[in-house]
Scaffold this motif. Structure first.
Motif, PDB file in Angstrom:
ATOM      1  N   TYR A  44       7.800  18.685   7.250  1.00 32.20           N
ATOM      2  CA  TYR A  44       8.965  19.506   6.937  1.00 32.20           C
ATOM      3  C   TYR A  44      10.326  18.887   7.192  1.00 32.20           C
ATOM      4  O   TYR A  44      11.340  19.492   6.850  1.00 32.20           O
ATOM      5  CB  TYR A  44       8.870  20.841   7.694  1.00 32.20           C
ATOM      6  N   SER A  45      10.394  17.698   7.759  1.00 31.94           N
ATOM      7  CA  SER A  45      11.705  17.139   8.105  1.00 31.94           C
ATOM      8  C   SER A  45      12.584  16.900   6.881  1.00 31.94           C
ATOM      9  O   SER A  45      13.785  17.179   6.915  1.00 31.94           O
ATOM     10  CB  SER A  45      11.547  15.853   8.910  1.00 31.94           C
ATOM     11  N   SER A  46      12.013  16.415   5.797  1.00 32.70           N
ATOM     12  CA  SER A  46      12.846  16.155   4.615  1.00 32.70           C
ATOM     13  C   SER A  46      13.370  17.452   4.007  1.00 32.70           C
ATOM     14  O   SER A  46      14.518  17.505   3.542  1.00 32.70           O
ATOM     15  CB  SER A  46      12.080  15.339   3.577  1.00 32.70           C
ATOM     16  N   ARG A  47      12.561  18.493   4.030  1.00 31.85           N
ATOM     17  CA  ARG A  47      13.020  19.794   3.508  1.00 31.85           C
ATOM     18  C   ARG A  47      14.128  20.366   4.381  1.00 31.85           C
ATOM     19  O   ARG A  47      15.105  20.918   3.871  1.00 31.85           O
ATOM     20  CB  ARG A  47      11.870  20.792   3.460  1.00 31.85           C
ATOM     21  N   LEU A  48      13.947  20.262   5.685  1.00 35.02           N
ATOM     22  CA  LEU A  48      14.942  20.793   6.607  1.00 35.02           C
ATOM     23  C   LEU A  48      16.258  20.029   6.479  1.00 35.02           C
ATOM     24  O   LEU A  48      17.336  20.631   6.471  1.00 35.02           O
ATOM     25  CB  LEU A  48      14.420  20.728   8.041  1.00 35.02           C
ATOM     26  N   HIS A  49      16.154  18.722   6.353  1.00 37.97           N
ATOM     27  CA  HIS A  49      17.364  17.927   6.183  1.00 37.97           C
ATOM     28  C   HIS A  49      18.072  18.301   4.873  1.00 37.97           C
ATOM     29  O   HIS A  49      19.302  18.467   4.852  1.00 37.97           O
ATOM     30  CB  HIS A  49      17.036  16.427   6.209  1.00 37.97           C
ATOM     31  N   ALA A  50      17.323  18.448   3.808  1.00 35.64           N
ATOM     32  CA  ALA A  50      17.915  18.838   2.519  1.00 35.64           C
ATOM     33  C   ALA A  50      18.597  20.200   2.625  1.00 35.64           C
ATOM     34  O   ALA A  50      19.686  20.406   2.061  1.00 35.64           O
ATOM     35  CB  ALA A  50      16.846  18.858   1.437  1.00 35.64           C
ATOM     36  N   TYR A  51      18.001  21.120   3.350  1.00 34.40           N
ATOM     37  CA  TYR A  51      18.593  22.446   3.547  1.00 34.40           C
ATOM     38  C   TYR A  51      19.902  22.329   4.330  1.00 34.40           C
ATOM     39  O   TYR A  51      20.901  22.971   3.979  1.00 34.40           O
ATOM     40  CB  TYR A  51      17.606  23.359   4.268  1.00 34.40           C
ATOM     41  N   CYS A  52      19.907  21.497   5.365  1.00 35.55           N
ATOM     42  CA  CYS A  52      21.130  21.284   6.143  1.00 35.55           C
ATOM     43  C   CYS A  52      22.241  20.708   5.271  1.00 35.55           C
ATOM     44  O   CYS A  52      23.392  21.121   5.371  1.00 35.55           O
ATOM     45  CB  CYS A  52      20.861  20.358   7.331  1.00 35.55           C
ATOM     46  N   VAL A  53      21.894  19.759   4.423  1.00 36.43           N
ATOM     47  CA  VAL A  53      22.885  19.172   3.510  1.00 36.43           C
ATOM     48  C   VAL A  53      23.445  20.254   2.581  1.00 36.43           C
ATOM     49  O   VAL A  53      24.654  20.335   2.364  1.00 36.43           O
ATOM     50  CB  VAL A  53      22.277  18.013   2.689  1.00 36.43           C
ATOM     51  N   LYS A  54      22.575  21.090   2.076  1.00 34.80           N
ATOM     52  CA  LYS A  54      23.002  22.153   1.154  1.00 34.80           C
ATOM     53  C   LYS A  54      23.938  23.141   1.844  1.00 34.80           C
ATOM     54  O   LYS A  54      24.982  23.520   1.291  1.00 34.80           O
ATOM     55  CB  LYS A  54      21.774  22.882   0.615  1.00 34.80           C
ATOM     56  N   ILE A  55      23.574  23.555   3.039  1.00 36.15           N
ATOM     57  CA  ILE A  55      24.381  24.546   3.768  1.00 36.15           C
ATOM     58  C   ILE A  55      25.727  23.959   4.185  1.00 36.15           C
ATOM     59  O   ILE A  55      26.776  24.600   4.053  1.00 36.15           O
ATOM     60  CB  ILE A  55      23.610  25.077   5.000  1.00 36.15           C
ATOM     61  N   LEU A  56      25.702  22.731   4.707  1.00 34.68           N
ATOM     62  CA  LEU A  56      26.929  22.115   5.207  1.00 34.68           C
ATOM     63  C   LEU A  56      27.744  21.440   4.119  1.00 34.68           C
ATOM     64  O   LEU A  56      28.928  21.142   4.328  1.00 34.68           O
ATOM     65  CB  LEU A  56      26.578  21.090   6.295  1.00 34.68           C
ATOM     66  N   ASN A  57      27.098  21.171   2.986  1.00 28.85           N
ATOM     67  CA  ASN A  57      27.753  20.488   1.880  1.00 28.85           C
ATOM     68  C   ASN A  57      28.335  19.138   2.315  1.00 28.85           C
ATOM     69  O   ASN A  57      29.397  18.722   1.862  1.00 28.85           O
ATOM     70  CB  ASN A  57      28.840  21.363   1.260  1.00 28.85           C
ATOM     71  N   ASP A  58      27.634  18.487   3.238  1.00 30.52           N
ATOM     72  CA  ASP A  58      28.071  17.195   3.762  1.00 30.52           C
ATOM     73  C   ASP A  58      26.852  16.441   4.287  1.00 30.52           C
ATOM     74  O   ASP A  58      26.290  16.803   5.323  1.00 30.52           O
ATOM     75  CB  ASP A  58      29.094  17.405   4.877  1.00 30.52           C
ATOM     76  N   TYR A  59      26.469  15.393   3.582  1.00 28.11           N
ATOM     77  CA  TYR A  59      25.255  14.641   3.937  1.00 28.11           C
ATOM     78  C   TYR A  59      25.366  14.033   5.328  1.00 28.11           C
ATOM     79  O   TYR A  59      24.429  14.117   6.133  1.00 28.11           O
ATOM     80  CB  TYR A  59      25.011  13.543   2.901  1.00 28.11           C
ATOM     81  N   ASP A  60      26.498  13.399   5.645  1.00 28.41           N
ATOM     82  CA  ASP A  60      26.663  12.734   6.938  1.00 28.41           C
ATOM     83  C   ASP A  60      26.620  13.729   8.091  1.00 28.41           C
ATOM     84  O   ASP A  60      25.995  13.463   9.128  1.00 28.41           O
ATOM     85  CB  ASP A  60      27.949  11.930   6.971  1.00 28.41           C
ATOM     86  N   GLU A  61      27.273  14.858   7.922  1.00 25.08           N
ATOM     87  CA  GLU A  61      27.270  15.861   8.984  1.00 25.08           C
ATOM     88  C   GLU A  61      25.866  16.433   9.191  1.00 25.08           C
ATOM     89  O   GLU A  61      25.422  16.634  10.317  1.00 25.08           O
ATOM     90  CB  GLU A  61      28.252  16.990   8.664  1.00 25.08           C
ATOM     91  N   ALA A  62      25.153  16.664   8.093  1.00 24.03           N
ATOM     92  CA  ALA A  62      23.781  17.166   8.199  1.00 24.03           C
ATOM     93  C   ALA A  62      22.897  16.138   8.895  1.00 24.03           C
ATOM     94  O   ALA A  62      22.061  16.507   9.718  1.00 24.03           O
ATOM     95  CB  ALA A  62      23.234  17.473   6.809  1.00 24.03           C
ATOM     96  N   SER A  63      23.097  14.876   8.600  1.00 21.06           N
ATOM     97  CA  SER A  63      22.319  13.823   9.259  1.00 21.06           C
ATOM     98  C   SER A  63      22.630  13.756  10.743  1.00 21.06           C
ATOM     99  O   SER A  63      21.741  13.520  11.563  1.00 21.06           O
ATOM    100  CB  SER A  63      22.604  12.465   8.611  1.00 21.06           C
ATOM    101  N   ASP A  64      23.876  13.982  11.117  1.00 19.72           N
ATOM    102  CA  ASP A  64      24.266  13.972  12.533  1.00 19.72           C
ATOM    103  C   ASP A  64      23.577  15.082  13.319  1.00 19.72           C
ATOM    104  O   ASP A  64      23.093  14.851  14.424  1.00 19.72           O
ATOM    105  CB  ASP A  64      25.771  14.118  12.689  1.00 19.72           C
ATOM    106  N   ILE A  65      23.535  16.271  12.756  1.00 18.73           N
ATOM    107  CA  ILE A  65      22.934  17.370  13.508  1.00 18.73           C
ATOM    108  C   ILE A  65      21.421  17.386  13.413  1.00 18.73           C
ATOM    109  O   ILE A  65      20.746  17.960  14.251  1.00 18.73           O
ATOM    110  CB  ILE A  65      23.483  18.753  13.080  1.00 18.73           C
ATOM    111  N   PHE A  66      20.913  16.745  12.396  1.00 24.19           N
ATOM    112  CA  PHE A  66      19.471  16.715  12.222  1.00 24.19           C
ATOM    113  C   PHE A  66      18.858  15.718  13.173  1.00 24.19           C
ATOM    114  O   PHE A  66      17.895  15.876  13.790  1.00 24.19           O
ATOM    115  CB  PHE A  66      19.100  16.396  10.774  1.00 24.19           C
TER     116      PHE A  66
END
Length: 66
Positions: A44-66
């Motif tokens: 599930y990590s790739s799905r969760l990361h993709a969801y974080c990117v979608k919610i935050l609308n920022d790939y780098d920020e989603a990667s930081d919190i993930f």
């Protein structure tokens, strides 16, 4: 952060379990819980990361919190 080292045999065994069975294994102590966590993360990590990117609308920020 704790580094999880799972041998290939244990990983192959956990990949056959359902999500519900893996959650039960998480309550155990030791390598079975580590293997269960590693399998759930793998699934599930790739799905969760993709969801974080979608919610935050920022790939780098989603990667930081993930």
């Amino acid at each position: 952060m704790r580094v999880i080292s799972i041998n290939e045999e244990m990983k192959n065994q956990t990949s056959q379990y359902s999500d519900q069975e893996l959650c039960i294994l998480l309550s155990d102590q030791g390598s079975s819980a580590d293997a269960a966590f590693a399998e759930i993360y793998s699934r599930y990590s790739s799905r969760l990361h993709a969801y974080c990117v979608k919610i935050l609308n920022d790939y780098d920020e989603a990667s930081d919190i993930f």
